[in-house]
Design a protein around this motif. Structure first.
Motif, PDB file in Angstrom:
ATOM      1  N   TYR A 117     -39.303-105.252 -19.403  1.00 34.65           N
ATOM      2  CA  TYR A 117     -37.965-105.611 -19.809  1.00 34.65           C
ATOM      3  C   TYR A 117     -37.951-107.103 -20.162  1.00 34.65           C
ATOM      4  CZ  TYR A 117     -35.506-101.325 -18.416  1.00 34.65           C
ATOM      5  OH  TYR A 117     -35.038-100.030 -18.331  1.00 34.65           O
ATOM      6  N   PHE A 134     -39.002-103.974  -9.630  1.00 40.10           N
ATOM      7  CA  PHE A 134     -39.332-105.051 -10.554  1.00 40.10           C
ATOM      8  C   PHE A 134     -40.320-106.035  -9.947  1.00 40.10           C
ATOM      9  CE2 PHE A 134     -36.393-104.687 -14.105  1.00 40.10           C
ATOM     10  CZ  PHE A 134     -35.374-103.890 -13.610  1.00 40.10           C
ATOM     11  N   GLY A 135     -41.089-106.687 -10.823  1.00 38.33           N
ATOM     12  CA  GLY A 135     -41.825-107.882 -10.450  1.00 38.33           C
ATOM     13  C   GLY A 135     -40.903-109.085 -10.505  1.00 38.33           C
ATOM     14  N   THR A 136     -41.443-110.251 -10.153  1.00 37.90           N
ATOM     15  CA  THR A 136     -40.621-111.465 -10.096  1.00 37.90           C
ATOM     16  C   THR A 136     -40.437-112.128 -11.451  1.00 37.90           C
ATOM     17  OG1 THR A 136     -42.608-112.659  -9.452  1.00 37.90           O
ATOM     18  CG2 THR A 136     -41.112-111.995  -7.681  1.00 37.90           C
ATOM     19  N   MET A 191     -30.605-107.928 -19.987  1.00 40.66           N
ATOM     20  CA  MET A 191     -31.968-107.431 -19.990  1.00 40.66           C
ATOM     21  C   MET A 191     -32.053-106.233 -20.932  1.00 40.66           C
ATOM     22  SD  MET A 191     -34.252-106.688 -16.595  1.00 40.66           S
ATOM     23  CE  MET A 191     -33.071-107.473 -15.600  1.00 40.66           C
ATOM     24  N   THR A 218     -37.659 -90.411  -9.039  1.00 43.61           N
ATOM     25  CA  THR A 218     -36.528 -91.246  -8.629  1.00 43.61           C
ATOM     26  C   THR A 218     -35.982 -92.015  -9.822  1.00 43.61           C
ATOM     27  OG1 THR A 218     -37.659 -93.338  -8.152  1.00 43.61           O
ATOM     28  CG2 THR A 218     -37.712 -91.640  -6.425  1.00 43.61           C
ATOM     29  N   ASP A 219     -34.820 -92.630  -9.620  1.00 34.81           N
ATOM     30  CA  ASP A 219     -34.238 -93.510 -10.638  1.00 34.81           C
ATOM     31  C   ASP A 219     -34.511 -94.980 -10.361  1.00 34.81           C
ATOM     32  OD1 ASP A 219     -31.793 -91.160 -10.486  1.00 34.81           O
ATOM     33  OD2 ASP A 219     -32.650 -91.733 -12.422  1.00 34.81           O
ATOM     34  N   LYS A 220     -35.069 -95.266  -9.217  1.00 34.85           N
ATOM     35  CA  LYS A 220     -35.171 -96.644  -8.767  1.00 34.85           C
ATOM     36  C   LYS A 220     -36.255 -97.396  -9.522  1.00 34.85           C
ATOM     37  CE  LYS A 220     -35.924 -99.366  -4.574  1.00 34.85           C
ATOM     38  NZ  LYS A 220     -36.094 -99.284  -3.100  1.00 34.85           N
ATOM     39  N   LEU A 221     -35.849 -98.506 -10.142  1.00 36.66           N
ATOM     40  CA  LEU A 221     -36.810 -99.405 -10.772  1.00 36.66           C
ATOM     41  C   LEU A 221     -37.227-100.454  -9.751  1.00 36.66           C
ATOM     42  CD1 LEU A 221     -35.329-100.156 -14.323  1.00 36.66           C
ATOM     43  CD2 LEU A 221     -37.381 -98.847 -13.781  1.00 36.66           C
ATOM     44  N   ARG A 281     -41.383 -97.156 -11.954  1.00 31.87           N
ATOM     45  CA  ARG A 281     -40.486 -96.101 -11.478  1.00 31.87           C
ATOM     46  C   ARG A 281     -41.305 -94.860 -11.144  1.00 31.87           C
ATOM     47  NH1 ARG A 281     -38.146 -91.643 -13.364  1.00 31.87           N
ATOM     48  NH2 ARG A 281     -38.526 -91.947 -15.583  1.00 31.87           N
ATOM     49  N   PHE A 296     -39.845-109.040 -17.348  1.00 34.46           N
ATOM     50  CA  PHE A 296     -40.022-108.355 -16.073  1.00 34.46           C
ATOM     51  C   PHE A 296     -40.828-107.081 -16.279  1.00 34.46           C
ATOM     52  CE2 PHE A 296     -37.368-110.719 -13.205  1.00 34.46           C
ATOM     53  CZ  PHE A 296     -36.391-111.291 -13.992  1.00 34.46           C
ATOM     54  N   PHE A 346     -42.632-100.170 -17.170  1.00 38.17           N
ATOM     55  CA  PHE A 346     -41.737-100.729 -18.173  1.00 38.17           C
ATOM     56  C   PHE A 346     -41.949-102.243 -18.268  1.00 38.17           C
ATOM     57  CE2 PHE A 346     -38.902 -97.001 -18.244  1.00 38.17           C
ATOM     58  CZ  PHE A 346     -39.155 -96.443 -16.993  1.00 38.17           C
ATOM     59  N   GLN A 393     -35.420-110.476 -20.652  1.00 44.31           N
ATOM     60  CA  GLN A 393     -34.111-111.034 -20.319  1.00 44.31           C
ATOM     61  C   GLN A 393     -33.981-112.405 -20.972  1.00 44.31           C
ATOM     62  OE1 GLN A 393     -33.347-111.976 -16.126  1.00 44.31           O
ATOM     63  NE2 GLN A 393     -31.279-111.157 -16.312  1.00 44.31           N
ATOM     64  N   LEU A 400     -34.882-103.240 -22.705  1.00 46.42           N
ATOM     65  CA  LEU A 400     -36.193-102.616 -22.606  1.00 46.42           C
ATOM     66  C   LEU A 400     -37.045-103.012 -23.800  1.00 46.42           C
ATOM     67  CD1 LEU A 400     -38.038-100.530 -21.171  1.00 46.42           C
ATOM     68  CD2 LEU A 400     -37.029 -98.792 -22.661  1.00 46.42           C
ATOM     69  N   ARG A 418     -42.236 -98.921 -22.854  1.00 44.84           N
ATOM     70  CA  ARG A 418     -42.366 -98.012 -21.715  1.00 44.84           C
ATOM     71  C   ARG A 418     -43.693 -97.259 -21.818  1.00 44.84           C
ATOM     72  NH1 ARG A 418     -38.000 -95.181 -22.644  1.00 44.84           N
ATOM     73  NH2 ARG A 418     -39.015 -93.685 -24.025  1.00 44.84           N
TER      74      ARG A 418
END
Lengths: 114, 113
Positions: free
Chosen positions: A37, A104-106, A45, A99-102, A95, A91, A35, A39, A47, A50
């Motif tokens: 995103y 992220f990069g910095t 943030m 799982t649901d966990k994203l 994922r 960002f 993804f 911000q 989307l 994807r």
């Protein structure tokens, strides 16, 4: 463990020009999602785009497109015809398919100059 | 407009004084997430709820807890904030699992004095 790396803390582009933001990731999985995103300053943030890893075709959303290189584990974002409203922190996120966990990069802060 | 709302936007607390951050959503989504975003760092998932089912990340400190009394609301409780807990806290929702898109609130910036 999976990691996401954005090596460009800041980028700038002139209005109407094209800019590419880089993202690489590390995983041993074959099925996952990527993804981008956006911000904006002091705003939530949202989307941008994807990509499913099983799809070879690069995702496109209007002026935003990606270059997904699965073997190289690279997922760059190209913004065409840049607009002042594109200025934001971008960002890259990963994922796993189950799982649901994203993860992220910095982030890369994009400035757009008139 | 359907959205994710976080209150307050800015919260100041004292070292060791419990604090609660609030998130509400009008999207009627099943899943709600809490992320911690420290300055110049990537957002990091703390935990999430799928309906009433609580899912804690393995590396989330015990100092952080969450409550979801109903579909619309989710709270983040920090029992004894330390200076290292100063961060932006982001709430997000998704319709279901696994999530193809997460919808984020504007965040609450927590300062610990």
């Amino acid at each position: 463990a999976q990691t996401v790396t954005q090596s460009q803390p800041e980028m700038s582009v002139q209005e109407a020009e094209t800019v590419t933001l880089s993202c690489t990731y590390d995983t041993s999985e074959s099925d996952y999602y990527l993804f981008w995103y956006k911000q904006p300053p002091s705003r939530q943030m949202i989307l941008v785009i994807r990509q499913e890893a099983y799809k070879q075709q690069n995702a496109t959303e209007n002026r935003f497109s990606v270059n997904f290189q699965k073997a190289a584990k690279s997922f760059s974002l190209k913004i065409s015809d840049s607009q002042l409203g594109d200025a934001a922190m971008y960002f890259c996120a990963y994922r796993s398919s189950n799982t649901d966990k994203l993860i992220f990069g910095t982030g890369t802060r994009l400035q757009v100059f008139p | 407009d359907a959205m994710v709302i976080q209150n307050p936007r800015y919260q100041v607390t004292q070292f060791g004084k419990p604090v609660t951050l609030s998130c509400s959503q009008t999207l009627n989504h099943n899943v709600m997430y809490w992320y911690q975003q420290k300055s110049s760092q990537a957002p990091k998932l703390l935990f999430h709820y799928y309906d009433k089912d609580f899912n804690n990340e393995a590396d989330t400190p015990d100092n952080f807890q969450s409550r979801r009394p109903n579909t619309s609301f989710c709270f983040l409780d920090i029992r004894s904030p330390g200076l290292g807990d100063a961060a932006m806290y982001l709430c997000a929702t998704s319709r279901d699992r696994p999530s193809n898109e997460q919808f984020f609130g504007p965040g609450t910036r927590l300062t610990v004095l």
